[in-house]
Motif scaffolding. Structure first.
Motif, PDB file in Angstrom:
ATOM      1  N   UNK A 168       4.922 -20.885 -13.839  1.00  0.00           N
ATOM      2  CA  UNK A 168       4.305 -20.068 -15.136  1.00  0.00           C
ATOM      3  C   UNK A 168       3.276 -20.962 -15.889  1.00  0.00           C
ATOM      4  N   UNK A 169       2.387 -20.172 -16.734  1.00  0.00           N
ATOM      5  CA  UNK A 169       1.509 -20.869 -17.596  1.00  0.00           C
ATOM      6  C   UNK A 169       2.057 -20.199 -19.218  1.00  0.00           C
ATOM      7  N   UNK A 170       2.094 -21.217 -19.984  1.00  0.00           N
ATOM      8  CA  UNK A 170       2.226 -21.004 -21.365  1.00  0.00           C
ATOM      9  C   UNK A 170       1.006 -21.267 -22.388  1.00  0.00           C
ATOM     10  N   UNK A 171       1.071 -21.097 -23.636  1.00  0.00           N
ATOM     11  CA  UNK A 171      -0.153 -21.560 -24.451  1.00  0.00           C
ATOM     12  C   UNK A 171       0.673 -21.837 -25.931  1.00  0.00           C
ATOM     13  N   UNK A 220      -2.843 -22.577 -10.179  1.00  0.00           N
ATOM     14  CA  UNK A 220      -4.247 -22.316 -10.595  1.00  0.00           C
ATOM     15  C   UNK A 220      -4.004 -21.113 -11.760  1.00  0.00           C
ATOM     16  N   UNK A 221      -4.973 -21.268 -12.765  1.00  0.00           N
ATOM     17  CA  UNK A 221      -5.088 -19.756 -13.668  1.00  0.00           C
ATOM     18  C   UNK A 221      -6.679 -19.741 -13.879  1.00  0.00           C
ATOM     19  N   UNK A 222      -7.369 -18.472 -13.610  1.00  0.00           N
ATOM     20  CA  UNK A 222      -8.607 -18.355 -13.569  1.00  0.00           C
ATOM     21  C   UNK A 222      -8.666 -17.377 -14.969  1.00  0.00           C
ATOM     22  N   UNK A 223      -9.527 -17.908 -15.805  1.00  0.00           N
ATOM     23  CA  UNK A 223      -9.611 -17.289 -17.103  1.00  0.00           C
ATOM     24  C   UNK A 223     -10.902 -16.717 -17.483  1.00  0.00           C
ATOM     25  N   UNK A 243      -7.705 -10.186 -17.661  1.00  0.00           N
ATOM     26  CA  UNK A 243      -8.891 -11.171 -17.865  1.00  0.00           C
ATOM     27  C   UNK A 243      -8.318 -12.737 -16.970  1.00  0.00           C
ATOM     28  N   UNK A 244      -7.237 -12.727 -17.127  1.00  0.00           N
ATOM     29  CA  UNK A 244      -6.651 -13.888 -16.471  1.00  0.00           C
ATOM     30  C   UNK A 244      -6.090 -13.521 -15.208  1.00  0.00           C
ATOM     31  N   UNK A 245      -5.932 -14.554 -14.173  1.00  0.00           N
ATOM     32  CA  UNK A 245      -5.659 -14.410 -13.007  1.00  0.00           C
ATOM     33  C   UNK A 245      -4.677 -15.791 -12.462  1.00  0.00           C
ATOM     34  N   UNK A 246      -3.296 -15.485 -12.164  1.00  0.00           N
ATOM     35  CA  UNK A 246      -2.641 -16.824 -11.656  1.00  0.00           C
ATOM     36  C   UNK A 246      -2.575 -16.619 -10.267  1.00  0.00           C
ATOM     37  N   UNK A 247      -2.506 -18.162  -9.733  1.00  0.00           N
ATOM     38  CA  UNK A 247      -2.664 -18.305  -8.194  1.00  0.00           C
ATOM     39  C   UNK A 247      -1.863 -19.555  -7.940  1.00  0.00           C
ATOM     40  N   UNK A 248      -1.514 -19.713  -6.437  1.00  0.00           N
ATOM     41  CA  UNK A 248      -1.149 -21.118  -6.021  1.00  0.00           C
ATOM     42  C   UNK A 248      -1.299 -21.248  -4.907  1.00  0.00           C
ATOM     43  N   UNK A 249      -1.442 -22.682  -4.383  1.00  0.00           N
ATOM     44  CA  UNK A 249      -1.413 -23.121  -3.344  1.00  0.00           C
ATOM     45  C   UNK A 249      -0.598 -23.832  -2.897  1.00  0.00           C
ATOM     46  N   UNK A 250       0.645 -23.487  -2.221  1.00  0.00           N
ATOM     47  CA  UNK A 250       1.776 -24.286  -1.625  1.00  0.00           C
ATOM     48  C   UNK A 250       1.514 -25.283  -0.939  1.00  0.00           C
ATOM     49  N   UNK A 251       0.542 -25.282  -0.009  1.00  0.00           N
ATOM     50  CA  UNK A 251       0.055 -26.473   0.908  1.00  0.00           C
ATOM     51  C   UNK A 251      -0.443 -27.760   0.135  1.00  0.00           C
ATOM     52  N   UNK A 252      -1.098 -27.381  -0.998  1.00  0.00           N
ATOM     53  CA  UNK A 252      -1.484 -28.411  -1.820  1.00  0.00           C
ATOM     54  C   UNK A 252      -0.845 -28.538  -3.009  1.00  0.00           C
ATOM     55  N   UNK A 253       0.437 -27.860  -3.227  1.00  0.00           N
ATOM     56  CA  UNK A 253       0.991 -28.059  -4.482  1.00  0.00           C
ATOM     57  C   UNK A 253       0.428 -28.040  -5.702  1.00  0.00           C
ATOM     58  N   UNK A 254      -0.168 -26.789  -5.716  1.00  0.00           N
ATOM     59  CA  UNK A 254      -1.465 -26.552  -6.893  1.00  0.00           C
ATOM     60  C   UNK A 254      -1.153 -25.352  -7.635  1.00  0.00           C
ATOM     61  N   UNK A 308     -15.736 -18.396 -18.936  1.00  0.00           N
ATOM     62  CA  UNK A 308     -14.754 -18.538 -17.930  1.00  0.00           C
ATOM     63  C   UNK A 308     -14.330 -19.986 -17.990  1.00  0.00           C
ATOM     64  N   UNK A 309     -13.179 -20.133 -17.708  1.00  0.00           N
ATOM     65  CA  UNK A 309     -12.612 -21.338 -17.244  1.00  0.00           C
ATOM     66  C   UNK A 309     -11.608 -21.301 -16.098  1.00  0.00           C
ATOM     67  N   UNK A 310     -11.492 -22.265 -15.259  1.00  0.00           N
ATOM     68  CA  UNK A 310     -10.338 -22.676 -14.424  1.00  0.00           C
ATOM     69  C   UNK A 310      -9.339 -23.420 -14.689  1.00  0.00           C
ATOM     70  N   UNK A 311      -7.998 -23.509 -14.975  1.00  0.00           N
ATOM     71  CA  UNK A 311      -7.224 -24.385 -15.117  1.00  0.00           C
ATOM     72  C   UNK A 311      -6.571 -24.704 -13.737  1.00  0.00           C
ATOM     73  N   UNK A 312      -6.113 -26.126 -13.682  1.00  0.00           N
ATOM     74  CA  UNK A 312      -5.230 -26.303 -12.434  1.00  0.00           C
ATOM     75  C   UNK A 312      -4.131 -27.208 -12.887  1.00  0.00           C
ATOM     76  N   UNK A 313      -2.895 -27.091 -12.080  1.00  0.00           N
ATOM     77  CA  UNK A 313      -1.825 -27.989 -12.425  1.00  0.00           C
ATOM     78  C   UNK A 313      -1.598 -28.525 -11.090  1.00  0.00           C
ATOM     79  N   UNK A 314      -1.450 -29.849 -10.971  1.00  0.00           N
ATOM     80  CA  UNK A 314      -0.843 -30.447  -9.595  1.00  0.00           C
ATOM     81  C   UNK A 314       0.651 -30.847 -10.038  1.00  0.00           C
TER      82      UNK A 314
END
Length: 123
Positions: free
Chosen positions: A35-38, A80-83, A67-78, A17-23
């Motif tokens: 969105x997430x692309x690859x 995420x994607x859990x893989x 397998x993958x889950x996308x989420x966001x935290x609007x308070x933190x401007x973040x 597993x990996x967790x990607x973040x995007x600030x």
């Protein structure tokens, strides 16, 4: 203009597993879909997942569904994607992107991109 910075990529064994973040910079992160692309070597950029501005609506590519889950935290401007249950075919550079309008699956619907983070899954 929104600035996006991905992190969290790396080398992992198949099944791991990996967790990607995007600030995201800027004050209006909560106003738009993300969105997430690859992109794998020699292949076109492909859609992975997307989430609407509130986080209540999500889309996934069939290849990553359950397998993958996308989420966001609007308070933190973040963003995420859990893989989970990673496969060698998930090896690619992963990009987060801001939608120009509503949530979508085409890269043409996104107008700001991060620099990408490499994910390598070994067999």
């Amino acid at each position: 203009q929104v600035r996006l910075v991905e992190s969290g990529g790396g080398l992992v064994q198949a099944g791991g597993s990996l967790r990607l973040s995007c600030a995201a910079s800027g004050r209006t992160f909560s106003s738009y879909a993300m969105g997430w692309f690859r992109q794998a070597p020699g292949k076109e950029r492909e859609f992975v997942a997307a989430i609407d501005w509130s986080g209540s609506s999500t889309y996934y590519a069939d290849s990553v569904l359950d397998r993958f889950t996308i989420s966001r935290d609007n308070a933190e401007n973040m963003l995420y994607r859990q893989m989970n249950s990673l496969k060698p075919e998930d090896t690619a550079v992963y990009y987060c992107a801001k939608a120009s309008g509503l949530i979508g699956r085409s890269w043409l619907e996104y107008d700001s991109w991060g620099q990408g983070t490499q994910v390598t899954v070994s067999s």
